[in-house]
Every structure is written in C-alpha cells, then in structure tokens.
Design an enzyme around this catalytic site. Sequence first.
Site, PDB file in Angstrom:
ATOM      1  N   HIS A  19       0.822  -1.216   0.000  1.00 29.30           N
ATOM      2  CA  HIS A  19       0.000   0.000   0.000  1.00 29.30           C
ATOM      3  C   HIS A  19       0.857   1.269   0.000  1.00 29.30           C
ATOM      4  O   HIS A  19       0.445   2.289  -0.560  1.00 29.30           O
ATOM      5  CB  HIS A  19      -0.979  -0.036   1.184  1.00 29.30           C
ATOM      6  N   HIS A  42      -7.778  -8.234  -7.948  1.00 28.68           N
ATOM      7  CA  HIS A  42      -8.087  -9.021  -6.738  1.00 28.68           C
ATOM      8  C   HIS A  42      -8.241  -8.013  -5.603  1.00 28.68           C
ATOM      9  O   HIS A  42      -7.309  -7.762  -4.841  1.00 28.68           O
ATOM     10  CB  HIS A  42      -6.965 -10.012  -6.442  1.00 28.68           C
ATOM     11  N   SER A 101      -6.674  -2.051  -0.687  1.00 33.55           N
ATOM     12  CA  SER A 101      -6.171  -1.337  -1.869  1.00 33.55           C
ATOM     13  C   SER A 101      -7.245  -0.473  -2.545  1.00 33.55           C
ATOM     14  O   SER A 101      -6.932   0.641  -2.996  1.00 33.55           O
ATOM     15  CB  SER A 101      -5.543  -2.309  -2.859  1.00 33.55           C
ATOM     16  N   GLU A 119     -13.588  -8.871  -7.497  1.00 29.60           N
ATOM     17  CA  GLU A 119     -13.448  -9.721  -6.312  1.00 29.60           C
ATOM     18  C   GLU A 119     -14.328 -10.949  -6.520  1.00 29.60           C
ATOM     19  O   GLU A 119     -15.489 -10.826  -6.899  1.00 29.60           O
ATOM     20  CB  GLU A 119     -13.841  -8.940  -5.049  1.00 29.60           C
ATOM     21  N   ASP A 144     -13.889 -13.192 -11.895  1.00 28.92           N
ATOM     22  CA  ASP A 144     -12.475 -13.557 -11.966  1.00 28.92           C
ATOM     23  C   ASP A 144     -11.666 -12.386 -12.541  1.00 28.92           C
ATOM     24  O   ASP A 144     -11.761 -12.075 -13.729  1.00 28.92           O
ATOM     25  CB  ASP A 144     -12.347 -14.800 -12.868  1.00 28.92           C
ATOM     26  N   GLY A 145     -10.858 -11.783 -11.694  1.00 32.12           N
ATOM     27  CA  GLY A 145     -10.066 -10.629 -12.110  1.00 32.12           C
ATOM     28  C   GLY A 145      -8.979 -10.982 -13.108  1.00 32.12           C
ATOM     29  O   GLY A 145      -8.536 -10.125 -13.875  1.00 32.12           O
ATOM     30  N   ASP A 165      -3.035  -8.780  -7.389  1.00 27.19           N
ATOM     31  CA  ASP A 165      -2.748  -9.134  -5.984  1.00 27.19           C
ATOM     32  C   ASP A 165      -3.519 -10.390  -5.570  1.00 27.19           C
ATOM     33  O   ASP A 165      -4.349 -10.358  -4.662  1.00 27.19           O
ATOM     34  CB  ASP A 165      -3.151  -7.919  -5.117  1.00 27.19           C
TER      35      ASP A 165
HETATM   36  C1  LIG Z   1      -4.560 -10.587  -1.232  1.00 29.07           C
HETATM   37  S1  LIG Z   1      -6.284 -10.393  -1.260  1.00 29.07           S
HETATM   38  C2  LIG Z   1      -6.518  -8.792  -1.938  1.00 29.07           C
HETATM   39  C3  LIG Z   1      -6.124  -7.656  -1.062  1.00 29.07           C
HETATM   40  C4  LIG Z   1      -6.352  -6.295  -1.648  1.00 29.07           C
HETATM   41  N1  LIG Z   1      -5.840  -6.173  -3.010  1.00 29.07           N
HETATM   42  C5  LIG Z   1      -5.723  -5.232  -0.774  1.00 29.07           C
HETATM   43  O1  LIG Z   1      -4.542  -4.907  -0.979  1.00 29.07           O
HETATM   44  O2  LIG Z   1      -6.402  -4.730   0.106  1.00 29.07           O
HETATM   45  C6  LIG Z   1      -6.759 -11.404  -2.609  1.00 29.07           C
HETATM   46  C7  LIG Z   1      -8.247 -11.378  -2.902  1.00 29.07           C
HETATM   47  O3  LIG Z   1      -8.473 -12.004  -4.158  1.00 29.07           O
HETATM   48  C8  LIG Z   1      -9.718 -12.677  -4.110  1.00 29.07           C
HETATM   49  N2  LIG Z   1      -9.695 -13.629  -5.238  1.00 29.07           N
HETATM   50  C9  LIG Z   1      -9.218 -14.891  -5.302  1.00 29.07           C
HETATM   51  N3  LIG Z   1      -9.239 -15.345  -6.576  1.00 29.07           N
HETATM   52  C10 LIG Z   1      -9.755 -14.343  -7.332  1.00 29.07           C
HETATM   53  C11 LIG Z   1     -10.006 -14.178  -8.731  1.00 29.07           C
HETATM   54  N4  LIG Z   1      -9.723 -15.157  -9.611  1.00 29.07           N
HETATM   55  N5  LIG Z   1     -10.515 -13.010  -9.164  1.00 29.07           N
HETATM   56  C12 LIG Z   1     -10.800 -12.003  -8.299  1.00 29.07           C
HETATM   57  N6  LIG Z   1     -10.579 -12.090  -6.967  1.00 29.07           N
HETATM   58  C13 LIG Z   1     -10.062 -13.250  -6.492  1.00 29.07           C
HETATM   59  C14 LIG Z   1      -9.751 -13.264  -2.731  1.00 29.07           C
HETATM   60  O4  LIG Z   1     -11.087 -13.539  -2.329  1.00 29.07           O
HETATM   61  C15 LIG Z   1      -9.109 -12.124  -1.908  1.00 29.07           C
HETATM   62  O5  LIG Z   1     -10.086 -11.261  -1.399  1.00 29.07           O
END
Ligand SMILES: C[S@@+](CC[C@H](N)C(=O)[O-])C[C@H]1O[C@@H](n2cnc3c(N)ncnc32)[C@H](O)[C@@H]1O
Length: 281
Positions: A19, A42, A101, A119, A144-145, A165
């Site tokens: 961050h 993500h 984020s 997400e 799916d991101g 991420d």
């Molecule tokens: C490390 S965390 C994200 C933290 C966030 N970026 C932050 O810095 O505050 C990863 C997130 O990705 C989500 N996730 C997992 N696979 C995903 C996908 N294929 N597409 C989107 N989100 C996904 C998880 O549920 C989780 O909330």
Amino acid sequence: MLSYRHSFHAGNYADVLKHFTLQRIFSYLVKKEKPIHYIDSHAGAGGYALHSPEAEKTGEYIKGIMRLAQRDDRPELLDEYLALVKQFHYQKDNLRHYPGSPWIAAHSLREQDRLFLYELHPSDHKQLLTQTRKDKRVQVKLGDGFKGALAHLPPISRRGLLLIDPPYEIKSDYQKVVKLIVEAHKRFATGCIALWYPVVERGWVNELETAIKATGIANSVLFELSQSADRSGYGMTASGMIVINPPWTLKSELDSVLPYLADVLGEQGQGKYRSEQLTAE
Ligand SMILES: C[S@@+](CC[C@H](N)C(=O)[O-])C[C@H]1O[C@@H](n2cnc3c(N)ncnc32)[C@H](O)[C@@H]1O
C-alpha cells in the site's frame, strides 16, 4: 476453492509495502490532469477490522502497521500513506481498522479518475460494494479478475494502473500472473502494472522473476521486504512488489524507505530488503 480471506492478514508488513508502493505510484500519476483508470484484479473487501477474530487470531497487523504507526522516527515519505491509514481508522468511530487497496486508490485518485474492482469471494464482494456504493467513479465486479481486468485495457486516456494481488493459494497463480502481465502489456504497453508476490518458497519467486524477465517486457523494478530469513515450509517470510513502467521517482523513493521498514518490521534483526531493476528501461 476460495479459502483465502485477507481479513487474517490485513495491515501486516506485506500490506505496508504494497500500500505504501501504491500510494507513491498514485502520488506521481495524479500530477497530470488526464484521467487515470485503476484496475484491481483481486480487490478484497476494501477494509478490515483489526479487532476482528480473524485479525486477532494471527496478530499480523501488530507486527506490521501497528509497529510502524507507533514510531516517531519515520521517514517523511511514509507520512501520506500513514495519513491515509489513519483517515480510514478514524472514520470508523476510532475503532481499529485498516484500509484495503480499493480504499487507498479511491482516496488517492480524483474526480476524473475511474476504478474497476474485481473480487471473486461473495462476502468480500458484498463488503466492497457497501464501502464503495456512493462513489460514482467505482465499478465493482463479482468475478475472476484474471479474466476481467483485460476488458479495461487500454484506458481511453492511456493512463492507468493495474494492481495484480492474488492469494497464490494455488501454485498456478504464479503462472497466471505472468500471463495476465503479458496480455495487459500487449494492450497497454505504456501502462503501469504492479504485481504483489509472497515469498513462501524462494524457488517459486526465482521462477517468477525468471518468467517475467523472459517475457521481454522492459522497464520493471522489484522491491521486497523480509520479516525473517527464508525458511521452507513455514509460510510467508517476505513479500514483494514488481512494478512495470514505474514512475521514474519510485525506485529512489523506495530505496530511501526500505532500510527503515526492514529495520522496524523485521524480526530480531532479520529484516532485509531488495530493490532491483528487474528488466532494463
Ligand atoms: C490478497 S487479497 C486482496 C487484497 C487487496 N488487493 C488489498 O490490498 O487490500 C486477494 C483477494 O483475491 C480474491 N480472489 C481470489 N481469486 C480471485 C479471482 N480469480 N478473481 C478475483 N478475486 C479473487 C480473494 O477472495 C481475496 O479477497
């Protein structure tokens, strides 16, 4: 399989590096008037209670953001990041909270900018929707991101940042991030791409670095912060950010702060950092 929940890890040393780096990228990007598109593949829940059972169970934030916030000898460059964290904290009745984020992005960007947040976890998605619902600049997507992020590239203004991420729960994420970088770079060669990675097994990170170098994509930097020495089989000991097309100021800024972060956030003198030009400009 969606077992990863960021609420267990919010505010840890990895979030601090991620961050802070994000905040410095935004601080550079907003100097020009042209709109910026921020894509978070993500995004997580957008914010986290540090007094939740999840956060208290691991206590990771105590050795991360709490440790940093309690110091009064911080380099000035950390001030804007910490001000953002405190702004989020006080918004919530003085309870202990840490921003995700999307919140860091939303509060670093301007009216003309746009945010696209992906997400996959339904309850994190719901929280993110609630947090951002009054912000007309934001689109939150349940999906799916890895796939969705590409739909937003290139931004019309050709200015933007893609944050990648993922949880890396599945080893194939290490390959998927490289694929996404390659596809994103094809569409938006001048765009800034920031990739977060954990160091769980050093060999996996070595492979990731080799794969990124092998893409032939120029101008990338790597920043890494270790809390303890590499240890196989004991979970995350360090984490890093790889930034493609970084602001030209970013490396010198991180160089001036990483020694301090390694000193403060490292365990018993084990804190270390890396700051490297991964591929040439
Ligand atoms: C490390 S965390 C994200 C933290 C966030 N970026 C932050 O810095 O505050 C990863 C997130 O990705 C989500 N996730 C997992 N696979 C995903 C996908 N294929 N597409 C989107 N989100 C996904 C998880 O549920 C989780 O909330």
